[in-house]
Design a protein around this motif. Structure first.
Motif, PDB file in Angstrom:
ATOM      1  N   ASP A 135      37.495  40.834   3.375  1.00 24.37           N
ATOM      2  CA  ASP A 135      37.737  39.572   2.932  1.00 24.37           C
ATOM      3  C   ASP A 135      38.099  39.599   1.317  1.00 24.37           C
ATOM      4  OD1 ASP A 135      36.776  38.434   5.165  1.00 24.37           O
ATOM      5  OD2 ASP A 135      34.826  38.671   4.581  1.00 24.37           O
ATOM      6  N   ALA A 136      38.784  40.581   0.921  1.00 24.98           N
ATOM      7  CA  ALA A 136      39.165  40.617  -0.458  1.00 24.98           C
ATOM      8  C   ALA A 136      40.197  41.777  -0.445  1.00 24.98           C
ATOM      9  CB  ALA A 136      37.913  41.092  -1.531  1.00 24.98           C
ATOM     10  N   ARG A 137      41.056  41.371  -1.667  1.00 23.80           N
ATOM     11  CA  ARG A 137      42.220  42.397  -1.897  1.00 23.80           C
ATOM     12  C   ARG A 137      41.479  43.815  -2.707  1.00 23.80           C
ATOM     13  NH1 ARG A 137      45.521  41.447  -5.538  1.00 23.80           N
ATOM     14  NH2 ARG A 137      47.283  42.596  -4.572  1.00 23.80           N
ATOM     15  N   ALA A 138      41.953  45.008  -2.182  1.00 24.93           N
ATOM     16  CA  ALA A 138      41.242  46.089  -2.854  1.00 24.93           C
ATOM     17  C   ALA A 138      41.580  46.363  -4.303  1.00 24.93           C
ATOM     18  CB  ALA A 138      41.727  47.345  -2.112  1.00 24.93           C
ATOM     19  N   ALA A 139      42.814  45.737  -4.727  1.00 24.87           N
ATOM     20  CA  ALA A 139      43.381  45.522  -6.114  1.00 24.87           C
ATOM     21  C   ALA A 139      42.598  44.939  -6.868  1.00 24.87           C
ATOM     22  CB  ALA A 139      44.757  45.163  -6.087  1.00 24.87           C
ATOM     23  N   ASP A 140      41.740  43.680  -6.345  1.00 25.53           N
ATOM     24  CA  ASP A 140      41.105  42.622  -7.168  1.00 25.53           C
ATOM     25  C   ASP A 140      39.799  43.354  -7.370  1.00 25.53           C
ATOM     26  OD1 ASP A 140      43.098  40.828  -7.150  1.00 25.53           O
ATOM     27  OD2 ASP A 140      42.539  39.841  -5.426  1.00 25.53           O
ATOM     28  N   GLN A 158      52.242  55.052  -8.179  1.00 24.78           N
ATOM     29  CA  GLN A 158      52.680  55.578  -6.795  1.00 24.78           C
ATOM     30  C   GLN A 158      53.496  54.465  -5.827  1.00 24.78           C
ATOM     31  OE1 GLN A 158      52.272  58.854  -5.808  1.00 24.78           O
ATOM     32  NE2 GLN A 158      51.493  58.910  -7.886  1.00 24.78           N
ATOM     33  N   PRO A 159      54.420  54.463  -5.379  1.00 28.12           N
ATOM     34  CA  PRO A 159      55.037  53.479  -4.609  1.00 28.12           C
ATOM     35  C   PRO A 159      54.087  52.776  -3.593  1.00 28.12           C
ATOM     36  CG  PRO A 159      56.064  55.480  -4.076  1.00 28.12           C
ATOM     37  CD  PRO A 159      55.060  55.817  -5.127  1.00 28.12           C
ATOM     38  N   GLY A 160      54.453  51.524  -3.406  1.00 29.80           N
ATOM     39  CA  GLY A 160      53.749  50.778  -2.360  1.00 29.80           C
ATOM     40  C   GLY A 160      52.204  50.552  -2.572  1.00 29.80           C
ATOM     41  N   ILE A 161      51.797  50.825  -3.654  1.00 29.30           N
ATOM     42  CA  ILE A 161      50.460  50.633  -3.978  1.00 29.30           C
ATOM     43  C   ILE A 161      50.057  49.387  -4.837  1.00 29.30           C
ATOM     44  CG2 ILE A 161      48.341  51.762  -5.476  1.00 29.30           C
ATOM     45  CD1 ILE A 161      49.242  53.229  -2.644  1.00 29.30           C
ATOM     46  N   ASP A 162      49.261  48.666  -4.568  1.00 28.70           N
ATOM     47  CA  ASP A 162      49.046  47.382  -5.253  1.00 28.70           C
ATOM     48  C   ASP A 162      48.199  47.513  -6.497  1.00 28.70           C
ATOM     49  OD1 ASP A 162      49.944  45.867  -2.943  1.00 28.70           O
ATOM     50  OD2 ASP A 162      48.032  45.875  -2.162  1.00 28.70           O
ATOM     51  N   GLY A 163      47.560  48.743  -6.905  1.00 30.06           N
ATOM     52  CA  GLY A 163      46.698  48.926  -7.887  1.00 30.06           C
ATOM     53  C   GLY A 163      46.352  50.359  -8.070  1.00 30.06           C
TER      54      GLY A 163
END
Length: 218
Positions: A135-140, A158-163
Motif C-alpha cells: 500500500d505504499a511506494r518504496a521510494a516514499d 541506477q536506471p529504472g529505479i525510483d529512488g
C-alpha cells in the motif's frame, strides 16, 4: 361348623387372587424383557467431526495476496548467477539485521520480506534485505523512514529505479534501491571501508536489474 367355614373362606380368597393375577402379564417377564431390550441397544458411535486426541487443525493456506507478495519479494533476491563474480558462497541469514539494513522497515506481511546472506573467502559478508509494501511506494518509505548511520556513499544512479541511497559506517557499506512497492538493500562488511564501498558499487547495477524483474512480476 366354625372351622369349616374358615377353610372355605381362605380357599375362596386364594382362588380369587390367582384369577386376578391371570388377567395381567407377569411382572417378572416384563422386567426381563425390558432389561434384554436395553442391553441389546448399541451405544451411539462418537461423532465423526469430533477431534481426535493429539491432533491439531491444519494450518490455514496462504491467501492469494500472500502468494503474490512472496513471488514479488523472491524475484528481487540476488541469484547464485548474480553474485558468481563476487566469489561468495551462500550462508545462513543473520537472526537480526544489522547496520543500515536494520533501519529498513519490514512490510506488514512476513510473506513480503526476504533475507539472504553470502560469505567471501576472506570472511567478509554480503547481505540482502527485500521488503514489499503493498500500500505504499518504496521510494516514499526510503525517503521518509530510513536513516542510516555513517556517511553517505556516492553510487552511480541506477536506471529504472525510483529512488536510491547509500551509506558507509566503519567497514560496512550499503545501498538501498526502491522500485515500485519493493525496497532492496545490499550491504557488504569487509576488512576496510574501501573494499566494502567497491563491492557495493559493483553490486548496485545487479541488484537494480533484479529489482526491475521484481516490479515486472505479477
Amino acid at each position: 361348623m366354625r372351622p369349616a367355614r374358615r377353610v372355605i373362606i381362605v380357599a375362596a380368597f386364594t382362588v380369587a387372587g390367582l384369577t386376578g393375577c391371570a388377567d395381567r402379564p407377569n411382572d417378572l417377564d416384563t422386567y426381563y424383557d425390558e432389561t434384554t431390550t436395553r442391553a441389546a441397544q448399541p451405544r451411539s458411535a462418537p461423532s465423526a467431526t469430533a477431534s481426535r486426541p493429539g491432533t491439531e487443525p491444519a494450518p490455514a493456506s496462504p491467501t492469494v495476496d500472500e502468494v503474490a507478495l512472496a513471488e514479488t519479494a523472491g524475484a528481487a533476491v540476488l541469484t547464485a548467477e548474480d553474485v558468481a563474480a563476487e566469489g561468495v558462497r551462500p550462508a545462513a541469514p543473520a537472526p537480526v539485521a544489522s547496520g543500515c539494513l536494520a533501519e529498513v522497515p519490514r512490510g506488514l506481511s512476513p510473506a513480503g520480506s526476504r533475507d539472504a546472506r553470502w560469505e567471501y573467502p576472506t570472511g567478509s559478508a554480503l547481505e540482502q534485505l527485500v521488503s514489499v509494501y503493498p500500500d505504499a511506494r518504496a521510494a516514499d518509505v526510503l525517503a521518509a523512514r530510513v536513516r542510516c548511520a555513517g556517511q553517505e556513499l556516492a553510487v552511480p544512479a541506477q536506471p529504472g529505479i525510483d529512488g536510491q541511497s547509500a551509506w558507509c559506517e566503519g567497514a560496512t557499506c550499503a545501498v538501498l534501491l526502491a522500485g515500485g512497492t519493493v525496497l532492496s538493500g545490499i550491504q557488504v562488511t569487509a576488512g576496510d571501508a574501501q573494499r566494502a564501498a567497491e563491492a557495493v558499487r559493483r553490486l548496485a547495477p545487479v541488484a537494480a536489474a533484479r529489482l526491475a524483474d521484481s516490479a515486472a512480476s505479477p
